[in-house]
Design a protein around this motif. Structure first.
Motif, PDB file in Angstrom:
ATOM      1  N   VAL A 214     -11.800  21.947  58.965  1.00  0.00           N
ATOM      2  CA  VAL A 214     -12.976  21.030  59.469  1.00  0.00           C
ATOM      3  C   VAL A 214     -14.235  21.509  58.742  1.00  0.00           C
ATOM      4  O   VAL A 214     -15.075  21.076  58.577  1.00  0.00           O
ATOM      5  CB  VAL A 214     -13.043  21.092  61.055  1.00  0.00           C
ATOM      6  CG1 VAL A 214     -14.329  20.471  61.388  1.00  0.00           C
ATOM      7  CG2 VAL A 214     -11.983  20.457  61.504  1.00  0.00           C
ATOM      8  N   LEU A 215     -14.284  22.928  58.522  1.00  0.00           N
ATOM      9  CA  LEU A 215     -15.532  23.833  58.128  1.00  0.00           C
ATOM     10  C   LEU A 215     -15.496  23.235  56.624  1.00  0.00           C
ATOM     11  O   LEU A 215     -16.595  23.433  55.967  1.00  0.00           O
ATOM     12  CB  LEU A 215     -15.336  25.286  58.178  1.00  0.00           C
ATOM     13  CG  LEU A 215     -15.756  25.952  59.480  1.00  0.00           C
ATOM     14  CD1 LEU A 215     -15.269  27.335  59.365  1.00  0.00           C
ATOM     15  CD2 LEU A 215     -17.245  25.741  59.749  1.00  0.00           C
ATOM     16  N   GLY A 216     -14.356  23.077  55.897  1.00  0.00           N
ATOM     17  CA  GLY A 216     -14.568  22.376  54.467  1.00  0.00           C
ATOM     18  C   GLY A 216     -15.124  21.038  54.307  1.00  0.00           C
ATOM     19  O   GLY A 216     -15.236  20.656  53.097  1.00  0.00           O
ATOM     20  N   CYS A 217     -15.438  20.380  55.517  1.00  0.00           N
ATOM     21  CA  CYS A 217     -15.636  18.909  55.461  1.00  0.00           C
ATOM     22  C   CYS A 217     -17.290  18.994  55.287  1.00  0.00           C
ATOM     23  O   CYS A 217     -17.783  19.744  56.220  1.00  0.00           O
ATOM     24  CB  CYS A 217     -15.359  18.088  56.524  1.00  0.00           C
ATOM     25  SG  CYS A 217     -15.810  16.489  56.353  1.00  0.00           S
ATOM     26  N   LYS A 218     -17.690  18.163  54.098  1.00  0.00           N
ATOM     27  CA  LYS A 218     -19.284  18.248  54.240  1.00  0.00           C
ATOM     28  C   LYS A 218     -20.008  17.604  55.120  1.00  0.00           C
ATOM     29  O   LYS A 218     -21.321  17.981  55.320  1.00  0.00           O
ATOM     30  CB  LYS A 218     -19.417  17.588  52.680  1.00  0.00           C
ATOM     31  CG  LYS A 218     -19.338  16.309  52.624  1.00  0.00           C
ATOM     32  CD  LYS A 218     -19.599  15.791  51.271  1.00  0.00           C
ATOM     33  CE  LYS A 218     -19.363  14.221  51.042  1.00  0.00           C
ATOM     34  NZ  LYS A 218     -19.965  13.689  49.662  1.00  0.00           N
ATOM     35  N   TYR A 219     -19.439  16.726  55.932  1.00  0.00           N
ATOM     36  CA  TYR A 219     -20.208  15.873  57.172  1.00  0.00           C
ATOM     37  C   TYR A 219     -20.235  16.806  58.287  1.00  0.00           C
ATOM     38  O   TYR A 219     -21.029  16.133  59.022  1.00  0.00           O
ATOM     39  CB  TYR A 219     -19.279  14.537  57.379  1.00  0.00           C
ATOM     40  CG  TYR A 219     -19.068  13.705  56.044  1.00  0.00           C
ATOM     41  CD1 TYR A 219     -20.121  13.258  55.567  1.00  0.00           C
ATOM     42  CD2 TYR A 219     -17.759  13.628  55.309  1.00  0.00           C
ATOM     43  CE1 TYR A 219     -19.881  12.506  54.337  1.00  0.00           C
ATOM     44  CE2 TYR A 219     -17.774  12.933  54.326  1.00  0.00           C
ATOM     45  CZ  TYR A 219     -18.712  12.378  53.716  1.00  0.00           C
ATOM     46  OH  TYR A 219     -18.655  11.376  52.525  1.00  0.00           O
ATOM     47  N   MET A 220     -19.887  18.047  58.454  1.00  0.00           N
ATOM     48  CA  MET A 220     -19.903  18.737  59.897  1.00  0.00           C
ATOM     49  C   MET A 220     -21.092  19.465  59.340  1.00  0.00           C
ATOM     50  O   MET A 220     -21.201  20.067  58.349  1.00  0.00           O
ATOM     51  CB  MET A 220     -18.637  19.131  60.229  1.00  0.00           C
ATOM     52  CG  MET A 220     -18.290  20.451  59.428  1.00  0.00           C
ATOM     53  SD  MET A 220     -18.847  22.030  59.835  1.00  0.00           S
ATOM     54  CE  MET A 220     -19.334  22.796  58.223  1.00  0.00           C
ATOM     55  N   ASN A 221     -21.849  19.945  60.623  1.00  0.00           N
ATOM     56  CA  ASN A 221     -22.614  21.058  60.379  1.00  0.00           C
ATOM     57  C   ASN A 221     -22.481  22.221  61.193  1.00  0.00           C
ATOM     58  O   ASN A 221     -22.813  23.395  60.754  1.00  0.00           O
ATOM     59  CB  ASN A 221     -23.973  20.574  61.045  1.00  0.00           C
ATOM     60  CG  ASN A 221     -24.602  19.193  60.315  1.00  0.00           C
ATOM     61  OD1 ASN A 221     -24.576  18.324  60.835  1.00  0.00           O
ATOM     62  ND2 ASN A 221     -25.267  19.777  59.304  1.00  0.00           N
ATOM     63  N   ASP A 222     -21.472  22.084  62.122  1.00  0.00           N
ATOM     64  CA  ASP A 222     -20.942  23.307  62.879  1.00  0.00           C
ATOM     65  C   ASP A 222     -19.600  23.322  63.762  1.00  0.00           C
ATOM     66  O   ASP A 222     -19.472  21.825  63.842  1.00  0.00           O
ATOM     67  CB  ASP A 222     -22.156  23.730  63.736  1.00  0.00           C
ATOM     68  CG  ASP A 222     -21.890  25.345  64.352  1.00  0.00           C
ATOM     69  OD1 ASP A 222     -20.936  25.905  63.652  1.00  0.00           O
ATOM     70  OD2 ASP A 222     -22.487  25.827  65.079  1.00  0.00           O
ATOM     71  N   VAL A 223     -18.892  23.962  63.914  1.00  0.00           N
ATOM     72  CA  VAL A 223     -17.536  23.775  64.901  1.00  0.00           C
ATOM     73  C   VAL A 223     -17.638  24.508  66.060  1.00  0.00           C
ATOM     74  O   VAL A 223     -18.355  25.621  66.171  1.00  0.00           O
ATOM     75  CB  VAL A 223     -16.359  24.125  63.834  1.00  0.00           C
ATOM     76  CG1 VAL A 223     -16.237  23.290  62.530  1.00  0.00           C
ATOM     77  CG2 VAL A 223     -16.163  25.573  63.664  1.00  0.00           C
ATOM     78  N   LEU A 224     -17.188  23.800  67.197  1.00  0.00           N
ATOM     79  CA  LEU A 224     -17.002  24.523  68.282  1.00  0.00           C
ATOM     80  C   LEU A 224     -15.598  24.964  68.455  1.00  0.00           C
ATOM     81  O   LEU A 224     -14.745  24.011  68.514  1.00  0.00           O
ATOM     82  CB  LEU A 224     -17.266  23.707  69.515  1.00  0.00           C
ATOM     83  CG  LEU A 224     -17.251  24.213  70.880  1.00  0.00           C
ATOM     84  CD1 LEU A 224     -17.996  25.562  71.149  1.00  0.00           C
ATOM     85  CD2 LEU A 224     -17.242  23.353  71.952  1.00  0.00           C
ATOM     86  N   ILE A 225     -15.363  26.329  68.184  1.00  0.00           N
ATOM     87  CA  ILE A 225     -13.944  26.739  68.338  1.00  0.00           C
ATOM     88  C   ILE A 225     -13.275  26.870  69.399  1.00  0.00           C
ATOM     89  O   ILE A 225     -13.650  27.427  70.703  1.00  0.00           O
ATOM     90  CB  ILE A 225     -13.754  28.324  67.728  1.00  0.00           C
ATOM     91  CG1 ILE A 225     -14.464  27.994  66.178  1.00  0.00           C
ATOM     92  CG2 ILE A 225     -12.436  28.730  67.408  1.00  0.00           C
ATOM     93  CD1 ILE A 225     -14.547  29.413  65.514  1.00  0.00           C
ATOM     94  N   ASP A 226     -12.025  26.413  69.796  1.00  0.00           N
ATOM     95  CA  ASP A 226     -11.227  26.347  71.129  1.00  0.00           C
ATOM     96  C   ASP A 226     -12.225  25.710  72.206  1.00  0.00           C
ATOM     97  O   ASP A 226     -12.361  25.980  73.028  1.00  0.00           O
ATOM     98  CB  ASP A 226     -11.017  27.693  71.587  1.00  0.00           C
ATOM     99  CG  ASP A 226      -9.984  27.651  72.672  1.00  0.00           C
ATOM    100  OD1 ASP A 226      -9.340  26.498  72.667  1.00  0.00           O
ATOM    101  OD2 ASP A 226      -9.676  28.759  73.251  1.00  0.00           O
ATOM    102  N   ALA A 227     -12.376  24.268  71.646  1.00  0.00           N
ATOM    103  CA  ALA A 227     -13.390  23.428  72.554  1.00  0.00           C
ATOM    104  C   ALA A 227     -12.715  23.101  73.917  1.00  0.00           C
ATOM    105  O   ALA A 227     -11.486  22.673  73.673  1.00  0.00           O
ATOM    106  CB  ALA A 227     -13.743  22.131  71.894  1.00  0.00           C
ATOM    107  N   PRO A 228     -13.458  23.084  74.926  1.00  0.00           N
ATOM    108  CA  PRO A 228     -12.663  22.655  76.203  1.00  0.00           C
ATOM    109  C   PRO A 228     -12.471  21.046  75.946  1.00  0.00           C
ATOM    110  O   PRO A 228     -13.121  20.379  75.318  1.00  0.00           O
ATOM    111  CB  PRO A 228     -13.669  22.981  77.437  1.00  0.00           C
ATOM    112  CG  PRO A 228     -15.127  22.761  76.597  1.00  0.00           C
ATOM    113  CD  PRO A 228     -14.657  23.361  75.025  1.00  0.00           C
ATOM    114  N   MET A 229     -11.555  20.662  76.913  1.00  0.00           N
ATOM    115  CA  MET A 229     -10.988  19.347  76.701  1.00  0.00           C
ATOM    116  C   MET A 229     -12.218  18.328  77.641  1.00  0.00           C
ATOM    117  O   MET A 229     -12.601  17.305  77.145  1.00  0.00           O
ATOM    118  CB  MET A 229      -9.588  18.942  77.576  1.00  0.00           C
ATOM    119  CG  MET A 229      -9.208  17.379  77.475  1.00  0.00           C
ATOM    120  SD  MET A 229      -8.775  16.933  75.845  1.00  0.00           S
ATOM    121  CE  MET A 229      -7.530  17.568  75.504  1.00  0.00           C
TER     122      MET A 229
END
Length: 261
Positions: A146-161
């Protein structure tokens, strides 16, 4: 098409072709010392061609991909904090076998704001919903994808459901977005519970997924290619056996004729 020991899919491309597909000369298979396991990533899929849950065995071996802090820093080099006043959009999911359907959805979601945060569920959360041996890619691998996708700005790792009020406040989320297409085949955690708080706050939106491509499409392609590849192997084995029999049978006949004289 094949699956590496780490569980990654190899040889899947958009036009469903294989380089050198017509050439049988290098398609040798070496299985010495390996057990003949009837459970394979191609035959024990949890999904059938109609996208229904077959509940059969595992889909493949989960990846043992190793991630270092240096690798994470390299992939997140362009990640910056959202500026004051930015409209922050949040989407979440498994993003397993990160594919064109995911990319198209993230592009569409990114248009709804200035800053897109992508939540990535942990391995146990994904496995509880999808069963089998899913996800094929472990959490770190999916994060890097996902970090390699240009459309994202940040990721939440191990996000809660569940998207909670504390989470919304902490990440300064303006809108929570969900698509109409999903790889999930289970409803253990209801959709209403998952997005209950964003709905109550009036910040939840369901958008039309621009692509219907899903994990089951990749599995279906692999199953089709497995059949084609097996036929190719069978033809090659038959040709080799015929050549072997002709060579040594003719040789034995010549020897017998010579002895008779």
């Amino acid at each position: 098409l094949s699956v590496s020991n780490g569980g990654l899919l190899e040889g899947v491309n958009g036009d469903n072709t294989h380089r050198g597909e017509e050439d049988d000369s290098d398609n040798e298979i070496h299985n010495e010392g390996e057990e003949n396991d009837d459970v394979s990533v191609l035959t024990a899929a949890n999904y059938n061609d109609n996208g229904e849950d077959n509940d059969v065995g595992v889909l493949g071996h989960q990846s043992k991909f190793l991630t270092t802090s240096m690798m994470l820093r390299l992939f997140s080099a362009g990640v910056k904090h959202p500026e004051e006043g930015m409209r922050v959009v949040y989407v979440d999911g498994a993003w397993d076998m990160f594919h064109c359907g995911h990319v198209d959805f993230l592009e569409e979601a990114s248009k709804r704001g200035d800053y897109l945060i992508v939540g990535i569920h942990g391995d146990s959360v994904v496995n509880k919903r999808r069963g089998g041996n899913l996800p094929l890619m472990n959490l770190h691998e999916r994060v890097l994808s996902v970090l390699g996708c240009k459309y994202m700005n940040d990721v939440l790792i191990d996000a809660p459901m569940e998207v909670t009020p504390d989470m919304i406040a902490s990440l300064r989320i303006t809108e929570v977005v969900h698509g109409t297409e999903s790889d999930d085949s289970s409803n253990d955690f209801s959709f209403d519970d998952r997005y209950r708080f964003p709905k109550e706050m009036g910040i939840f939106t369901t958008i039309q997924s621009p692509s219907k491509f899903k994990l089951q499409n990749i599995v279906s392609r692999m199953q089709k290619k497995q059949v084609e590849f097996q036929r190719k192997i069978d033809r090659k084995k038959a040709a080799e056996r015929e050549w072997f029999d002709n060579k040594y049978q003719n040789g034995n006949n010549k020897n017998n004729n010579g002895t008779g004289k």
